[in-house]
Design a protein around this motif. Structure first.
Motif, short mmCIF file in Angstrom:
data_model
loop_
_atom_site.label_atom_id
_atom_site.label_comp_id
_atom_site.label_asym_id
_atom_site.label_seq_id
_atom_site.Cartn_x
_atom_site.Cartn_y
_atom_site.Cartn_z
N THR A 2 77.44 86.86 111.84
CA THR A 2 76.70 85.90 111.03
C THR A 2 75.61 85.22 111.84
N GLY A 3 74.67 84.60 111.10
CA GLY A 3 73.61 83.85 111.76
C GLY A 3 74.17 82.69 112.56
N THR A 4 75.27 82.09 112.08
CA THR A 4 75.89 80.98 112.81
C THR A 4 76.40 81.42 114.16
N ALA A 5 77.08 82.57 114.18
CA ALA A 5 77.60 83.08 115.46
C ALA A 5 76.47 83.45 116.40
N LEU A 6 75.41 84.04 115.87
CA LEU A 6 74.26 84.39 116.70
C LEU A 6 73.61 83.15 117.29
N LEU A 7 73.51 82.09 116.49
CA LEU A 7 72.94 80.84 116.99
C LEU A 7 73.82 80.24 118.07
N ALA A 8 75.13 80.31 117.88
CA ALA A 8 76.05 79.79 118.91
C ALA A 8 75.91 80.58 120.20
N LEU A 9 75.83 81.90 120.10
CA LEU A 9 75.65 82.73 121.29
C LEU A 9 74.32 82.44 121.96
N LEU A 10 73.28 82.22 121.14
CA LEU A 10 71.97 81.92 121.70
C LEU A 10 71.98 80.57 122.40
N SER A 11 72.69 79.60 121.85
CA SER A 11 72.80 78.29 122.49
C SER A 11 73.45 78.41 123.86
N ILE A 12 74.55 79.19 123.91
CA ILE A 12 75.23 79.40 125.20
C ILE A 12 74.34 80.20 126.14
N GLY A 13 73.62 81.18 125.59
CA GLY A 13 72.74 82.00 126.41
C GLY A 13 71.61 81.21 127.04
N GLY A 51 71.33 74.40 114.90
CA GLY A 51 71.50 75.42 113.87
C GLY A 51 72.92 75.95 113.79
N ALA A 52 73.57 76.14 114.95
CA ALA A 52 74.95 76.62 114.94
C ALA A 52 75.87 75.62 114.23
N LEU A 53 75.65 74.34 114.49
CA LEU A 53 76.45 73.31 113.82
C LEU A 53 76.16 73.27 112.32
N LEU A 54 74.89 73.38 111.95
CA LEU A 54 74.54 73.40 110.53
C LEU A 54 75.11 74.64 109.84
N GLY A 55 75.03 75.78 110.53
CA GLY A 55 75.58 77.00 109.95
C GLY A 55 77.07 76.89 109.71
N LEU A 56 77.78 76.28 110.67
CA LEU A 56 79.22 76.07 110.48
C LEU A 56 79.49 75.14 109.30
N GLY A 64 73.76 81.15 104.52
CA GLY A 64 73.05 80.77 105.72
C GLY A 64 72.58 79.33 105.66
N ILE A 65 71.70 78.98 106.57
CA ILE A 65 71.25 77.59 106.66
C ILE A 65 70.20 77.28 105.61
N VAL A 66 69.12 78.07 105.62
CA VAL A 66 68.03 77.81 104.66
C VAL A 66 68.53 77.99 103.23
N GLY A 78 80.06 68.85 97.94
CA GLY A 78 81.39 68.90 97.33
C GLY A 78 82.26 70.02 97.85
N ARG A 79 81.66 71.08 98.36
CA ARG A 79 82.46 72.21 98.84
C ARG A 79 82.91 72.07 100.30
N LEU A 80 82.41 71.07 100.96
CA LEU A 80 82.68 70.97 102.40
C LEU A 80 84.07 70.41 102.68
N GLY A 81 84.76 71.09 103.60
CA GLY A 81 86.03 70.56 104.06
C GLY A 81 85.82 69.63 105.24
N THR A 82 86.92 69.19 105.82
CA THR A 82 86.85 68.23 106.93
C THR A 82 86.08 68.79 108.12
N ALA A 83 86.38 70.04 108.48
CA ALA A 83 85.70 70.66 109.63
C ALA A 83 84.22 70.84 109.36
#
Length: 307
Positions: A2-13, A51-56, A64-66, A78-83
């Protein structure tokens, strides 16, 4: 993936890239490219992490984000859980902190320069030994720095500098300071200085700022040697290092590092590259120039990638 995982990997990278770039020495051969890479890495880290946080947070919408933002506002989260709510708040908080600290850094620097300009109006003078527009302070210590500004920049030297340097070396130092003012290196430093304020305990952030500061000095050296022989600036730097100048005032850019992290290694690195320049090959320069827009632009593209 997913785009979220790619953003997380890019942040770490980008963190790993910053670690490697902070130890790189090839950037000394092309400081402007090095500065551009640092700017791209910093921008990419901020955009990718937020972006990784928004994607999550927007995972429940599966667009996706957009694509997920309209749904977030449409059903009032309304669909968002606690996490997901925690991730959304973290993204908003991080963006707010980064922007607020950047704004604070700008305000602090502007105020410091305003106070220093007012002080210079009281204690500085003109001198026939320096070009018109250069201010002289009656101080025995070695000092040479510029006070950047939107409308006009001031180059300041001390009486101790006039006694320390010969006319040719002084001209090279003034050319270096004018290079800082013309290329607005102060604006390059602001984001990295504000990032250190956000993460003062992280050593990597401090190393990043140190690396950018050194590259900025080298870039000013390169511009100065377009107008003056490089040996003149090299000998001036050695004289400054031996004289142990005081740190430049807040909001200014000095010719030689004199802060708590200053040492002989940065000065000698600058002197060596002035006397024995080693240009970067065309292929390496092209690769680095291509990498800059890629590093900066990929996180933005991933914002539009659906899950």
């Amino acid at each position: 993936m997913t785009g979220t995982a790619l953003l997380a990997l890019l942040s770490i990278g980008t963190i790993g890239g910053a670690h490697l770039l902070s130890k790189a020495r090839w950037t000394w051969r092309a400081p402007r490219i090095g500065i551009a890479l640092w700017q791209a890495l910093g921008l990419s880290w901020g955009v990718a992490t937020i972006g990784a946080l928004l994607g999550l947070a927007l995972l429940p919408y599966q667009k996706g984000i957009v694509g997920g933002m309209p749904g977030l506002f449409g059903d009032q989260a309304g669909r968002l859980g606690t996490a997901h709510v925690a991730a959304l708040l973290a993204a908003i908080s991080l963006a707010a902190v980064l922007l607020t600290m950047l704004g604070y850094a700008v305000v602090r620097v502007v105020r410091a320069r305003r106070r220093h300009r007012a002080l210079l109006a009281l204690v500085s003078r003109s001198d026939s030994a320096v070009p018109r527009g250069t201010l002289v302070l009656d101080h025995p210590g070695a000092a040479a720095y510029c006070v950047p500004g939107v409308r006009s920049s001031k180059v300041v030297v001390s009486a101790g500098t006039l006694a320390l340097l010969d006319p040719a070396e002084l001209a090279a130092v003034l050319a270096h300071e004018r290079a800082h003012a013309r290329e607005r290196h102060d604006l390059v430093l602001l984001p990295f200085a504000s990032l250190r304020q956000v993460f003062p305990q992280i050593r990597l952030v401090g190393r990043c700022l140190d690396a950018v500061e050194l590259l900025i000095e080298m870039a000013a050296d390169d511009r100065a040697r377009r107008h003056r022989p490089p040996r003149e600036l090299a000998t001036a730097l050695l004289r400054f290092a031996a004289a142990r100048p005081a740190a430049a005032p807040s909001g200014t850019l000095g010719v030689a590092n004199a802060g708590p992290n200053a040492g002989h290694i940065p000065i000698m690195a600058r002197v060596n590259r002035l006397l024995e320049p080693e240009p970067v090959g065309r292929s390496a320069r092209f690769a680095a120039m291509v990498a800059v827009p890629v590093i900066a632009g990929v996180p933005l593209l991933l914002y539009a990638l659906p899950h």
